[in-house]
Write a protein that holds these residues in place. Sequence first.
Motif, PDB file in Angstrom:
ATOM      1  N   ALA A  48       0.832  -1.204   0.000  1.00  0.00           N
ATOM      2  CA  ALA A  48       0.000   0.000   0.000  1.00  0.00           C
ATOM      3  C   ALA A  48       0.866   1.253   0.000  1.00  0.00           C
ATOM      4  O   ALA A  48       0.575   2.228  -0.709  1.00  0.00           O
ATOM      5  N   LYS A  52       1.021   4.034  -3.047  1.00  0.00           N
ATOM      6  CA  LYS A  52       0.821   5.474  -2.847  1.00  0.00           C
ATOM      7  C   LYS A  52       1.999   6.269  -3.384  1.00  0.00           C
ATOM      8  O   LYS A  52       1.823   7.334  -3.972  1.00  0.00           O
ATOM      9  N   ILE A  59      -3.806  -1.039  -4.386  1.00  0.00           N
ATOM     10  CA  ILE A  59      -2.695  -1.998  -4.430  1.00  0.00           C
ATOM     11  C   ILE A  59      -2.804  -2.807  -5.708  1.00  0.00           C
ATOM     12  O   ILE A  59      -3.861  -3.341  -6.033  1.00  0.00           O
TER      13      ILE A  59
END
Length: 77
Positions: A48, A52, A59
Motif C-alpha cells: 500500500a 501510494k 494496491i
Amino acid sequence: MPGQKLYPRATVKKIVKAHSNCNVSKNADVMMFLDYMLFMQNLMKEAAIEAKKGGERGITARSVRKVTADSLARFRG
C-alpha cells in the motif's frame, strides 16, 4: 458455521513433517499460521505504501511484486 476449523491441523503437520523430516510439536502449526498472517499483513502494508508512492489508486500486482523480496527477507528466520 460453528465448530469449523480454519485449516486441518493434522494435514498441516503431515505436510511439514514430510518436507522437513522433523517431528512437529503440539502447537507448531498454530505458530506457522500466525507467522503467515503477520507476513501477509506486512506485505499488504508495504504494498500500500509503495502504491501510494507510485501514484496508484490501490494496491496492484506490481506494487506487491516490488515489496515481496524485502518482506520475505524480513521474515526469514
